[in-house]
Design a protein around this motif. Sequence first.
Motif, PDB file in Angstrom:
ATOM      1  N   LEU A 166      63.145   5.188   9.286  1.00 53.26           N
ATOM      2  CA  LEU A 166      62.345   6.345   9.684  1.00 53.26           C
ATOM      3  C   LEU A 166      63.128   7.240  10.634  1.00 53.26           C
ATOM      4  CD1 LEU A 166      59.397   7.730  10.101  1.00 53.26           C
ATOM      5  CD2 LEU A 166      59.562   6.561  12.275  1.00 53.26           C
ATOM      6  N   ILE A 167      63.798   6.614  11.626  1.00 52.61           N
ATOM      7  CA  ILE A 167      64.546   7.394  12.613  1.00 52.61           C
ATOM      8  C   ILE A 167      65.649   8.182  11.928  1.00 52.61           C
ATOM      9  CG2 ILE A 167      66.095   7.199  14.596  1.00 52.61           C
ATOM     10  CD1 ILE A 167      64.380   4.776  15.446  1.00 52.61           C
ATOM     11  N   PHE A 216      61.511   0.927  10.769  1.00 57.74           N
ATOM     12  CA  PHE A 216      61.505   1.979  11.782  1.00 57.74           C
ATOM     13  C   PHE A 216      62.875   2.634  11.910  1.00 57.74           C
ATOM     14  CE2 PHE A 216      57.668  -0.361  13.229  1.00 57.74           C
ATOM     15  CZ  PHE A 216      56.786   0.691  13.080  1.00 57.74           C
ATOM     16  N   ALA A 217      63.955   1.850  11.694  1.00 60.16           N
ATOM     17  CA  ALA A 217      65.296   2.428  11.773  1.00 60.16           C
ATOM     18  C   ALA A 217      65.487   3.457  10.662  1.00 60.16           C
ATOM     19  CB  ALA A 217      66.350   1.334  11.675  1.00 60.16           C
ATOM     20  N   ILE A 265      51.009   2.359  25.225  1.00 57.89           N
ATOM     21  CA  ILE A 265      49.808   3.181  25.206  1.00 57.89           C
ATOM     22  C   ILE A 265      49.040   3.056  26.512  1.00 57.89           C
ATOM     23  CG2 ILE A 265      47.534   3.356  24.127  1.00 57.89           C
ATOM     24  CD1 ILE A 265      49.710   4.593  22.506  1.00 57.89           C
ATOM     25  N   LEU A 266      48.963   1.818  27.003  1.00 58.07           N
ATOM     26  CA  LEU A 266      48.253   1.566  28.258  1.00 58.07           C
ATOM     27  C   LEU A 266      48.830   2.443  29.366  1.00 58.07           C
ATOM     28  CD1 LEU A 266      46.143  -0.503  29.363  1.00 58.07           C
ATOM     29  CD2 LEU A 266      48.080  -1.782  30.235  1.00 58.07           C
ATOM     30  N   ILE A 296      49.669   1.728  12.225  1.00 57.79           N
ATOM     31  CA  ILE A 296      50.910   2.298  12.772  1.00 57.79           C
ATOM     32  C   ILE A 296      51.910   2.561  11.654  1.00 57.79           C
ATOM     33  CG2 ILE A 296      52.900   1.823  14.256  1.00 57.79           C
ATOM     34  CD1 ILE A 296      51.095   0.276  16.071  1.00 57.79           C
ATOM     35  N   ALA A 329      61.821  -3.736  12.185  1.00 52.64           N
ATOM     36  CA  ALA A 329      62.882  -2.966  12.843  1.00 52.64           C
ATOM     37  C   ALA A 329      63.613  -2.111  11.819  1.00 52.64           C
ATOM     38  CB  ALA A 329      63.846  -3.904  13.556  1.00 52.64           C
ATOM     39  N   LEU A 359      55.984   7.328  23.156  1.00 58.09           N
ATOM     40  CA  LEU A 359      55.078   6.216  22.839  1.00 58.09           C
ATOM     41  C   LEU A 359      55.827   4.890  22.851  1.00 58.09           C
ATOM     42  CD1 LEU A 359      53.069   7.766  19.864  1.00 58.09           C
ATOM     43  CD2 LEU A 359      52.359   7.568  22.218  1.00 58.09           C
ATOM     44  N   THR A 385      53.435   6.052  10.409  1.00 56.99           N
ATOM     45  CA  THR A 385      54.872   6.252  10.225  1.00 56.99           C
ATOM     46  C   THR A 385      55.147   6.829   8.842  1.00 56.99           C
ATOM     47  OG1 THR A 385      55.129   4.261  11.529  1.00 56.99           O
ATOM     48  CG2 THR A 385      57.083   5.086  10.471  1.00 56.99           C
ATOM     49  N   ILE A 411      44.483  10.398  23.700  1.00 57.08           N
ATOM     50  CA  ILE A 411      43.985   9.306  24.534  1.00 57.08           C
ATOM     51  C   ILE A 411      42.549   8.960  24.131  1.00 57.08           C
ATOM     52  CG2 ILE A 411      43.478   8.577  26.893  1.00 57.08           C
ATOM     53  CD1 ILE A 411      46.415   8.857  26.416  1.00 57.08           C
ATOM     54  N   PHE A 467      53.549  -1.950  21.501  1.00 62.11           N
ATOM     55  CA  PHE A 467      52.985  -0.614  21.414  1.00 62.11           C
ATOM     56  C   PHE A 467      51.777  -0.461  22.346  1.00 62.11           C
ATOM     57  CE2 PHE A 467      50.012   2.153  18.960  1.00 62.11           C
ATOM     58  CZ  PHE A 467      50.669   3.333  19.235  1.00 62.11           C
ATOM     59  N   ASN A 468      50.944  -1.514  22.424  1.00 64.72           N
ATOM     60  CA  ASN A 468      49.744  -1.421  23.246  1.00 64.72           C
ATOM     61  C   ASN A 468      50.080  -1.210  24.714  1.00 64.72           C
ATOM     62  OD1 ASN A 468      47.924  -1.693  21.168  1.00 64.72           O
ATOM     63  ND2 ASN A 468      48.094  -3.920  21.183  1.00 64.72           N
ATOM     64  N   TYR A 484      40.174   1.261  20.848  1.00 66.71           N
ATOM     65  CA  TYR A 484      39.789   0.097  21.671  1.00 66.71           C
ATOM     66  C   TYR A 484      38.331  -0.250  21.426  1.00 66.71           C
ATOM     67  CZ  TYR A 484      43.941   0.360  24.724  1.00 66.71           C
ATOM     68  OH  TYR A 484      45.200   0.359  25.238  1.00 66.71           O
ATOM     69  N   LEU A 516      58.068   5.769  19.395  1.00 62.15           N
ATOM     70  CA  LEU A 516      57.284   4.607  18.962  1.00 62.15           C
ATOM     71  C   LEU A 516      58.168   3.668  18.139  1.00 62.15           C
ATOM     72  CD1 LEU A 516      53.770   4.875  17.284  1.00 62.15           C
ATOM     73  CD2 LEU A 516      55.404   3.232  16.529  1.00 62.15           C
ATOM     74  N   ALA A 517      58.930   4.264  17.214  1.00 63.76           N
ATOM     75  CA  ALA A 517      59.791   3.463  16.346  1.00 63.76           C
ATOM     76  C   ALA A 517      60.836   2.707  17.169  1.00 63.76           C
ATOM     77  CB  ALA A 517      60.474   4.367  15.318  1.00 63.76           C
ATOM     78  N   GLN A 536      59.288  -0.242  18.876  1.00 67.50           N
ATOM     79  CA  GLN A 536      59.076  -1.362  17.954  1.00 67.50           C
ATOM     80  C   GLN A 536      60.394  -2.064  17.650  1.00 67.50           C
ATOM     81  OE1 GLN A 536      56.293  -2.591  16.623  1.00 67.50           O
ATOM     82  NE2 GLN A 536      54.953  -1.162  17.645  1.00 67.50           N
ATOM     83  N   ILE A 538      42.662   6.824  21.230  1.00 71.93           N
ATOM     84  CA  ILE A 538      43.014   5.459  21.609  1.00 71.93           C
ATOM     85  C   ILE A 538      41.797   4.736  22.167  1.00 71.93           C
ATOM     86  CG2 ILE A 538      44.379   4.137  23.276  1.00 71.93           C
ATOM     87  CD1 ILE A 538      46.526   6.401  22.867  1.00 71.93           C
TER      88      ILE A 538
END
Lengths: 293, 343
Positions: A273-274, A270-271, B273-274, A225, A267, B68, A229, A96, B269-270, A103, B134-135, B138, A99
């Motif tokens: 990656l999964i 990320f798929a 996270i929030l 991000i 997408a 996430l 990943t 956190i 994603f934000n 910000y 996270l993935a 997205q 994060i």
Amino acid sequence: MAFLNNLISGISLGSVYAIIALGYTMVYGIAKMLNFAHGDVIMIGAYVSFCATSYLELSPLLSIVLAAAVCTALGVVIERLAYKPLREAASLAVLITAIGVSYFLQNAALLLWTANPKSFSSVVGAGSVSLFEGGLIISHVTLATVAACIIIMIALTLFTGRTKMGTAMRAVSEDKGAAQLMGINVNTTISVTFAIGSALAAVAGVLLCSAYPLLVPTTGSMPGIKAFTAAVFGGIGSIPGALLGGLMLGVIEIMSRAYVSMQLSDAIVFAVLIVVLLVKPDGLLGQRRNEKV
Amino acid sequence: MKKLFSPGRRDYTISFGIVILAYLVVQAMILTGNITSSFKGQLVPICAYIVMAVSLNLTVGVLGELSLGHAGFMSVGAFGGIVATTALADAIPFAPLRLAVAMAFGGLLAGIMGVIVGVPVLRLKGDYLAIVTLAFGQIIMNIVNVLYIGRDARGLHFSLLEQRFELGEGGKMIINGPIGVSGVSKLSTFTAGFLLVLATLLLILNLLHSRTGRAVMAVRDNAIAAESIGISITRYKLLAFVVSAVFAGMAGTLYAMNYSTVTAAKFDFNTSILVLVFVVLGGLGNIWGSIIAAALLTVLPELLRAVNDYRMLLYAILLIAMMLFNNSKLKERLLAGRHREVE
């Protein structure tokens, strides 16, 4: 030939991801934290380089050096002020805080440079090499990016393998307490790791903006991000893993953009990656940690 | 009497008391006109974020797995709810009932998505689990972004990537790809949000103090020990994850119905996270901490409006400072001092 062109731009994008992923992976390996602010250090690096070339009229090479210097200092300061007090805290607390730093950097950039996009001029010029009578066009940016990635990889591998500091880093990442007992200064080692990671982020920022020239305060988020990943993809904590993960991610992204769907490329990335993580839960080159009862 | 003041009971009383009191105070402020319009506009989002934070706390605090991608479930609930209200516009003319049905539908869809995501994700551990959530977040955002749903006399029409259907006479697009949803009637009210918060609290607090809740916590504290006494790890992990997704879906419906235009990019994603920030600042596993953190941090940027340009910068600094303070020796010393006084 179109396929080859796509492959090359995939490798180019992947090289940038790999350089960013190195920063994530090194910091994770040593401090065991996900440094979410890393993506924003990239953005700061790009802005510094932009200011150096357009306002101070420095040469592109000098602007990269300046950006790397500023980011190195920034990385070390962030670590000292925000992360060091939390070294014994729960990993979520550190997450956190990271994060929060992210910000902070984005909003500081917003105040300093406003939300208006800056158009970044490539540090290596706009030229390109054309092969096979124009069938294959490789821009100078691509060449520079791939070359930078290879040089950085070799240098880092030598650094972690051959130097005293590199050995210290590996020792700290293995076991912080034992490393301290062996006379390694853990604080310095962690600072050096942040310094190297942030300097790499600056280089990545400049290369990224040379290829995709619109620079705004949120420029670093998405590549951040994706690179994160990539680091997980290759096995977080592993330097060759970061390279492999970055390259694969870049190629998959460009290929799916070209052959499947522009809008669904993220997408698909990320798929993949999964699927990889389900088959190999520690990433492609990650080390299997056995669980003890 | 003793039972009433056991930690669990006190948690109950405090949570419900504060929520009901806050509702009454705000209602009184609205009636007497002592409320700024910007704050009034924040009331429904605050309720939605409270439900989001409480539900995420179930995954992160109680189950102990970092997620996430919570905004993904919110998104599913939001768009599912919008489709439901538009489809039922004629069947159920009474708006609050339609909102309730939409929320149930949004929650159901999010729950189904929770199973789809949870089954593969919960096999992983730690940071790898986090990155896969996270993935998924997205991926959900990307897919909703290319989703086209329209409605005409013949019924609902779906397509992905591009609009592949022609709407008949009087037809209307409900979800229009990246443009999202526009021109939806705003059904959400502060009272509806308040009721959702109450329902969430009632269900989740009861779950936590039930046999099931204890089983989930046992899995968090030591999975191997839990398994050795016959607790099915997969079952309880999935249960907590899906319940968390269902509430996020309902919060999504509530949130979306507060605006006339909603895009998929809102639930990125934000946003995940929030909500995570609310949960961590409120305290892991501490339900009423989540409520307070969600409410305060949603209002905070409004309160900082006086410093306009610097407000998000200040927000970031406050966030870092709070995390540092939470883990500092100073806090330990302050707490130690307080304990001594009590003795």
